[in-house]
Write a protein that holds these residues in place. Structure first.
Motif, short mmCIF file in Angstrom:
data_model
loop_
_atom_site.label_atom_id
_atom_site.label_comp_id
_atom_site.label_asym_id
_atom_site.label_seq_id
_atom_site.Cartn_x
_atom_site.Cartn_y
_atom_site.Cartn_z
N LYS A 89 13.91 -0.28 15.79
CA LYS A 89 14.95 -1.11 16.42
C LYS A 89 14.31 -2.08 17.39
CE LYS A 89 18.70 2.23 16.18
NZ LYS A 89 19.56 3.15 16.91
N HIS A 91 12.95 -2.45 21.62
CA HIS A 91 13.66 -2.32 22.91
C HIS A 91 12.83 -2.90 24.05
CE1 HIS A 91 11.13 1.33 22.35
NE2 HIS A 91 10.73 0.98 23.57
N ALA A 137 9.40 -6.49 25.52
CA ALA A 137 10.03 -5.66 24.48
C ALA A 137 9.04 -5.46 23.34
CB ALA A 137 11.28 -6.36 23.96
N ARG A 139 8.56 -3.99 19.05
CA ARG A 139 9.08 -3.49 17.75
C ARG A 139 7.89 -3.38 16.80
NH1 ARG A 139 13.47 -7.04 14.92
NH2 ARG A 139 14.91 -5.51 15.85
N HIS A 160 15.28 3.03 28.10
CA HIS A 160 15.28 2.10 26.98
C HIS A 160 16.54 1.24 26.95
CE1 HIS A 160 12.38 5.20 25.78
NE2 HIS A 160 11.77 4.18 25.19
N ASP A 161 16.33 -0.06 26.80
CA ASP A 161 17.43 -1.02 26.63
C ASP A 161 17.34 -1.56 25.19
OD1 ASP A 161 19.06 -3.26 26.47
OD2 ASP A 161 17.79 -4.48 27.76
N TYR A 162 18.23 -1.09 24.33
CA TYR A 162 18.25 -1.54 22.94
C TYR A 162 19.16 -2.75 22.77
CZ TYR A 162 15.73 2.67 21.63
OH TYR A 162 14.76 3.65 21.51
N LYS A 166 19.00 -6.01 20.16
CA LYS A 166 19.99 -5.99 19.07
C LYS A 166 20.73 -7.33 19.02
CE LYS A 166 23.61 -3.20 17.07
NZ LYS A 166 24.41 -1.99 17.16
#
Ligand code: F6R
Ligand code: MN
Length: 190
Positions: A89, A91, A137, A139, A160-162, A166
Motif C-alpha cells: 500500500k 505509507h 513515504a 512503497r 502509519h498514515d495510509y 491512498k
C-alpha cells in the motif's frame, strides 16, 4: 507503570522471508487494496479474485515506545493487476521523525519514496540497502517472477498514515511494458 521491554529472539529465513515465532503477521489480499491500483479506475479488477494474496508482513511484537525498534520482513508475491505490478500500500510514518531502513534479500523490484512533491525511485535487488529518511513515504513493488523479500527496521513509535498515499499516490507507477519490461511512468496527483 509500563511493562519494560524484554529481549526477543526469532529465526528469520532469508529465502522465504518468514520470521518464527512471529506475534504480528499479516496477509494483504487484493480485496484489502481497494483504491490503490490503477486497474480499479479502468474497471479491470472485476476479473481478479479478491482473495488473491499480494504480500505478507512479519514483525516482532515490540512495544510502541520511544527508542524501541521493530524488525520486520515483507514478502511480495510476483504478479500484476492489469499492467501494474504487485506492490505494498505504502505509507508515511505518523511520527514525522521516524526513518526506516530496508534491505533486499531476494527478488527484484523498486522502492518508491516520496516527500510531499519530491519522488525517488530506487531499484531493489539482493543486497540493495535503502534508507527512507524521516518524512518520506515508502512503497515496495515486485517486478520479478519470484517473491521479493525485504527486511526492514523502523522506530516502534513510527505509526502509519495510509490515507495520504491512498489519496495522492507516489506520483509514479511501476507497470509492465508490452515487451514485459518494467517501466516507471509518471502519474499526476489525483
Ligand atoms: C513499516 C514498513 C514495512 C511495511 C510493509 C508493508 O513501517 O514500512 O514493514 O509495513 O512493507 O507495507 P504497507 O505497510 O505499506 O502495507
Ligand atoms: Mn514504514
Amino acid at each position: 507503570m509500563d511493562k519494560l521491554p524484554h529481549p526477543l529472539a526469532a529465526f528469520f529465513d532469508p529465502l522465504t522471508g518468514a520470521m518464527t515465532p512471529c506475534d504480528r503477521y499479516r496477509q494483504v489480499r487484493l480485496g484489502d487494496m481497494r483504491g490503490y491500483y490503477l486497474a480499479e479506475r479502468q474497471d479491470a479488477l472485476a476479473t481478479v479474485e479478491p482473495d488473491l494474496l499480494l504480500y505478507e508482513v512479519y514483525e516482532l511484537d515490540v512495544p510502541a515506545k520511544d527508542g524501541e525498534m521493530i524488525p520486520c520482513s515483507t514478502v511480495i508475491k510476483p504478479g500484476h493487476i492489469g499492467d501494474e505490478y504487485f506492490m505494498t500500500k505504502g505509507h508515511y510514518h505518523r511520527n514525522g521523525g521516524a526513518a526506516e531502513i530496508y534491505y533486499c534479500l531476494r527478488g527484484e523490484g523498486f522502492l518508491l519514496m516520496r516527500n510531499g512533491y519530491e519522488v525517488v525511485v530506487e531499484p531493489m535487488k539482493p543486497g540493495s540497502l535503502h534508507y527512507s529518511p524521516a518524512g518520506w513515504a515508502h512503497r515496495s513493488v515486485n517486478t520479478g517472477d519470484a517473491d521479493l523479500v525485504i527486511f526492514a527496521i523502523y522506530p516502534a513509535n513510527a505509526g502509519h498514515d495510509y490515507g495520504t498515499i491512498k489519496e495522492k499516490g507516489f506520483g509514479r507507477r511501476i507497470v509492465r511494458g508490452t515487451d514485459g519490461i518494467p517501466m516507471i511512468v509518471d502519474e499526476p496527483d489525483v
